[in-house]
Design a protein around this motif. Structure first.
Motif, mmCIF file in Angstrom:
data_model
loop_
_atom_site.group_PDB
_atom_site.id
_atom_site.type_symbol
_atom_site.label_atom_id
_atom_site.label_comp_id
_atom_site.label_asym_id
_atom_site.label_seq_id
_atom_site.Cartn_x
_atom_site.Cartn_y
_atom_site.Cartn_z
ATOM 1 N N LEU A 1 0.845 -1.181 0.000
ATOM 2 C CA LEU A 1 0.000 0.000 0.000
ATOM 3 C C LEU A 1 0.887 1.239 0.000
ATOM 4 N N CYS A 2 0.752 2.041 -1.008
ATOM 5 C CA CYS A 2 1.507 3.289 -1.065
ATOM 6 C C CYS A 2 1.091 4.199 0.076
ATOM 7 N N ARG A 3 1.973 5.090 0.493
ATOM 8 C CA ARG A 3 1.647 6.043 1.560
ATOM 9 C C ARG A 3 1.122 7.355 0.995
ATOM 10 N N HIS A 4 1.005 7.435 -0.302
ATOM 11 C CA HIS A 4 0.496 8.649 -0.941
ATOM 12 C C HIS A 4 -1.019 8.553 -1.129
ATOM 13 N N LEU A 5 -1.460 7.478 -1.763
ATOM 14 C CA LEU A 5 -2.877 7.226 -1.996
ATOM 15 C C LEU A 5 -3.134 5.755 -1.684
ATOM 16 N N PRO A 6 -4.365 5.391 -1.400
ATOM 17 C CA PRO A 6 -4.657 3.987 -1.051
ATOM 18 C C PRO A 6 -4.646 3.077 -2.275
ATOM 19 N N LEU A 7 -3.467 2.930 -2.844
ATOM 20 C CA LEU A 7 -3.283 2.104 -4.040
ATOM 21 C C LEU A 7 -2.125 1.151 -3.811
ATOM 22 N N ALA A 8 -2.193 -0.025 -4.444
ATOM 23 C CA ALA A 8 -1.090 -0.985 -4.347
ATOM 24 C C ALA A 8 0.165 -0.388 -4.946
ATOM 25 N N VAL B 1 9.555 0.992 -5.732
ATOM 26 C CA VAL B 1 8.943 2.132 -6.414
ATOM 27 C C VAL B 1 7.437 1.932 -6.471
ATOM 28 N N CYS B 2 6.708 3.002 -6.263
ATOM 29 C CA CYS B 2 5.264 2.948 -6.447
ATOM 30 C C CYS B 2 4.971 3.147 -7.932
ATOM 31 N N ARG B 3 4.255 2.205 -8.505
ATOM 32 C CA ARG B 3 3.974 2.262 -9.947
ATOM 33 C C ARG B 3 2.956 3.332 -10.310
ATOM 34 N N ASN B 4 2.336 3.945 -9.305
ATOM 35 C CA ASN B 4 1.291 4.911 -9.608
ATOM 36 C C ASN B 4 1.847 6.295 -9.911
ATOM 37 N N HIS B 5 2.692 6.819 -9.010
ATOM 38 C CA HIS B 5 3.252 8.154 -9.227
ATOM 39 C C HIS B 5 4.751 8.199 -8.965
ATOM 40 N N GLY B 6 5.381 7.048 -8.875
ATOM 41 C CA GLY B 6 6.840 7.005 -8.868
ATOM 42 C C GLY B 6 7.531 7.254 -7.548
ATOM 43 N N ALA B 7 6.849 7.205 -6.426
ATOM 44 C CA ALA B 7 7.529 7.381 -5.139
ATOM 45 C C ALA B 7 8.585 6.283 -4.969
ATOM 46 N N ILE B 8 9.732 6.660 -4.399
ATOM 47 C CA ILE B 8 10.850 5.741 -4.206
ATOM 48 C C ILE B 8 11.003 5.464 -2.715
ATOM 49 N N GLY C 1 9.446 11.560 -3.908
ATOM 50 C CA GLY C 1 8.096 11.421 -4.441
ATOM 51 C C GLY C 1 7.074 12.128 -3.584
ATOM 52 N N PRO C 2 5.812 11.967 -3.916
ATOM 53 C CA PRO C 2 4.758 12.746 -3.256
ATOM 54 C C PRO C 2 4.552 12.422 -1.781
ATOM 55 N N CYS C 3 5.078 11.297 -1.304
ATOM 56 C CA CYS C 3 4.935 10.975 0.119
ATOM 57 C C CYS C 3 6.301 10.914 0.800
HETATM 58 S S1 FES Z 1 -0.016 6.342 -5.163
HETATM 59 FE FE1 FES Z 1 2.073 5.882 -4.758
HETATM 60 S S2 FES Z 1 3.169 7.690 -5.324
HETATM 61 FE FE2 FES Z 1 1.066 8.161 -5.676
#
Ligand code: FES
Length: 116
Positions: A46-53, A70-77, A88-90
């Motif tokens: 679970l990403c810490r930016h949005l509730p997405l895998a 890496v988060c595949r949604n918005h690239g957080a490392i 990244g965003p979080c």
């Molecule tokens: S949901 Fe993971 S970086 Fe945005």
């Protein structure tokens, strides 16, 4: 709770990952286990930016160089041994670690009740 077997050590070479589900308070969660730098780590998927895998469903948890998650949604490392988001965003947030142990050639979730 009883331990939950996640993967065999043989199934998890360096850079390998395995996904699993666990239940906490009747709610189903997704996690992943990875071997990185010789250690085994497990986090909620679970990403810490949005509730997405993190992996967007494709098991692609690592950056191309294999050094970070890496988060595949918005690239957080994320730094893989600590779960810290370093870019990244979080940035500054951490993946939720899951309690595991290695025993009998396998990786076990020891207490899903302390996660979630
Ligand atoms: S949901 Fe993971 S970086 Fe945005």
């Amino acid at each position: 709770m009883s331990k939950q077997r996640l993967a065999s050590l043989d199934e998890l070479p360096e850079g390998g990952t395995a996904k699993f589900e666990f239940v906490h308070d009747g709610i189903r969660f997704n996690g992943f286990v990875a071997r990185v730098r010789g250690q085994v780590v497990a986090y909620e998927n679970l990403c810490r930016h949005l509730p997405l895998a993190l992996d967007g469903g494709d098991h692609g948890f690592f950056t191309p160089d294999g050094r970070c998650f890496v988060c595949r949604n918005h690239g957080a490392i994320f730094e893989p041994l600590t779960g810290l988001c370093v870019r990244g965003p979080c940035q500054g947030a951490r993946l939720k670690p899951l309690p595991i142990e290695v025993a009998d050639g396998a990786i076990w979730l020891t207490d899903a009740g302390s996660a979630g």
